[in-house]
Design an enzyme around this catalytic site. Structure first.
Site, PDB file in Angstrom:
ATOM      1  N   THR A  61       0.820  -1.219   0.000  1.00  0.00           N
ATOM      2  CA  THR A  61       0.000   0.000   0.000  1.00  0.00           C
ATOM      3  C   THR A  61       0.845   1.256   0.000  1.00  0.00           C
ATOM      4  OG1 THR A  61      -1.805  -1.138   1.086  1.00  0.00           O
ATOM      5  CG2 THR A  61      -1.756   1.237   1.352  1.00  0.00           C
ATOM      6  N   SER A  69       2.057  -7.614  -0.333  1.00  0.00           N
ATOM      7  CA  SER A  69       2.858  -8.529   0.496  1.00  0.00           C
ATOM      8  C   SER A  69       2.118  -9.834   0.771  1.00  0.00           C
ATOM      9  CB  SER A  69       3.281  -7.856   1.790  1.00  0.00           C
ATOM     10  OG  SER A  69       2.187  -7.670   2.635  1.00  0.00           O
ATOM     11  N   GLU A  99      -1.904 -30.019  29.013  1.00  0.00           N
ATOM     12  CA  GLU A  99      -3.017 -30.932  28.698  1.00  0.00           C
ATOM     13  C   GLU A  99      -2.608 -31.973  27.658  1.00  0.00           C
ATOM     14  OE1 GLU A  99      -7.260 -29.001  28.631  1.00  0.00           O
ATOM     15  OE2 GLU A  99      -5.797 -27.557  27.911  1.00  0.00           O
TER      16      GLU A  99
HETATM   17  N1  ASP Z   1      -2.379  -5.868   0.816  1.00  0.00           N
HETATM   18  C1  ASP Z   1      -1.425  -4.841   1.126  1.00  0.00           C
HETATM   19  C2  ASP Z   1      -0.065  -5.506   1.267  1.00  0.00           C
HETATM   20  O1  ASP Z   1       0.236  -6.085   2.251  1.00  0.00           O
HETATM   21  C3  ASP Z   1      -1.826  -4.105   2.326  1.00  0.00           C
HETATM   22  C4  ASP Z   1      -0.861  -3.051   2.804  1.00  0.00           C
HETATM   23  O2  ASP Z   1       0.217  -2.858   2.316  1.00  0.00           O
HETATM   24  O3  ASP Z   1      -1.213  -2.376   3.800  1.00  0.00           O
HETATM   25  O4  ASP Z   1       0.694  -5.459   0.376  1.00  0.00           O
END
Ligand code: ASP
Length: 360
Positions: A44, A91, A317
């Site tokens: 982003t 990512s 457990e």
């Molecule tokens: N989907 C994006 C990414 O991880 C979200 C972000 O960068 O905030 O590349």
């Protein structure tokens, strides 16, 4: 030319240099600025959209590294920066291939005396995984700082430019040396080992179980705590010796679990399954036999928790000794996957594996 005349010439040159540096402080600062490489991977922070009101609906991984740097001219007063576009992806699309490629590139760059630190622009979705991997495998003390943004550059109150500026400030600061891979977001500095994305849309989404290790506000870097677990030079993993990673998968638990994912993974032949259990990694009685069967096929089982925090207590457990399972410390399942994959490049002895899990 006579020897004495050479010495006169060099003295004159020295005087000229001293005069130049005293009348032009900007010049003397320029030569001292840290050399930082900004490696761009997408996300982003490199996103754009149709409207400035779109903070969540936009296209990520579009804007190139040169534009990202040009949008924050303040960076140039802090460091000599060079941009490098290694990928342009969200990512969420990071698998082992880009992860290893990025890590190898970081390692190569840091060997150069012309590189003092690295900033990696990265999507936020898997920032915690990439940073943790670099934290464990890069054999250098030089700062490696990962940064992203929750809003694309076009959005009102975009967080990317300041995050990027802060990341360069942190990577340029001498006090960042030896602190492991760092994540800089929202004025905070987090240790890669501890940080997690905790919210799907909020700006202050990155949290560490024990809080950030420092802050960066108005270009002032302050550290309050030190990461104590092995990283970089003290870590036993070295990216220069790793060309591939063994397959490790995570299975989430919920009520009325099915055995299908276990059978499917076991048939596909992964080396290990990260069991993301309830509470203290607990196993429902109707899945207990399935896990044992999978383990009998040679697949390692690592118990972790879906609670979001806390270490797993061994032999609580579940009888881990008898079943030959391992338990994670307090890392989340995504980080457990990476640690397990790395540990398996060293040993297949479960006792040894468990020791490393507790140490790292
Ligand atoms: N989907 C994006 C990414 O991880 C979200 C972000 O960068 O905030 O590349």
């Amino acid at each position: 030319m006579q020897p004495y005349s050479i010495s006169i010439v060099s003295r004159m040159l020295l005087v000229l240099l001293l005069v130049a540096s005293s009348i032009s402080p900007a010049w003397s600062q320029t030569v001292q600025k840290p050399k930082i490489v900004i490696i761009a991977t997408g996300g982003t922070i490199a996103g754009t959209g149709n409207s400035s009101a779109n903070t969540s609906a936009y296209q990520s991984a579009v804007v190139g590294v040169d534009k990202l740097i040009a949008a924050v001219p303040e960076i140039r007063s802090v460091a000599d920066v060079k941009g490098e576009q290694i990928f342009q992806i969200g990512s969420e699309s990071f698998n082992n291939e880009p992860l290893l490629k990025l890590a190898h590139r970081v390692s190569d760059l840091l060997k150069s005396k012309d590189v003092d630190g690295i900033v990696i622009t990265h999507g936020t979705d898997t920032l915690e995984e990439t940073s943790y991997f670099l934290n464990l495998t890069i054999k250098s003390d030089k700062p490696v700082v990962l940064v992203g943004s929750m809003r694309p550059g076009i959005a009102l109150s975009a967080d990317g430019p300041l995050n990027l500026c802060n990341a360069v400030v942190v990577a340029s600061d001498k006090s960042s040396v030896g602190k492991g891979a760092l994540v800089v977001m929202n004025d905070e500095i987090h240790s890669a080992r501890d940080v997690t994305k905790t919210n799907s849309v909020k700006i202050d989404t990155f949290k560490s179980l024990y809080g950030p290790i420092g802050t960066v506000v108005e270009s002032q870097v302050r550290y309050d705590r030190l990461p104590s677990r092995p990283h970089n030079l003290q870590s036993k993993f070295d990216i220069d010796k790793i060309q591939s990673l063994p397959e490790v998968n995570v299975v989430y638990t919920h009520g009325n679990m099915s055995r299908v994912p276990y059978d499917a993974f076991a048939a596909a032949g992964p080396k290990a399954i990260i069991y993301m259990g309830f509470g203290n990694g607990s196993v429902p009685d109707y899945i207990d036999g399935v896990l044992k069967e999978v383990r009998a096929k040679g697949v390692f089982i690592v118990r972790t928790t879906r609670t979001g925090s806390g270490s797993i207590v061994r032999n609580g457990e579940t009888d881990d000794d008898k079943n030959d399972y391992m338990v994670i410390d307090d890392q989340n399942p995504a980080k457990a996957r990476l640690l397990m994959a790395l540990v398996l490049t060293k040993t297949s002895d479960t006792k040894e594996l468990q020791k490393i899990f507790w140490k790292y």
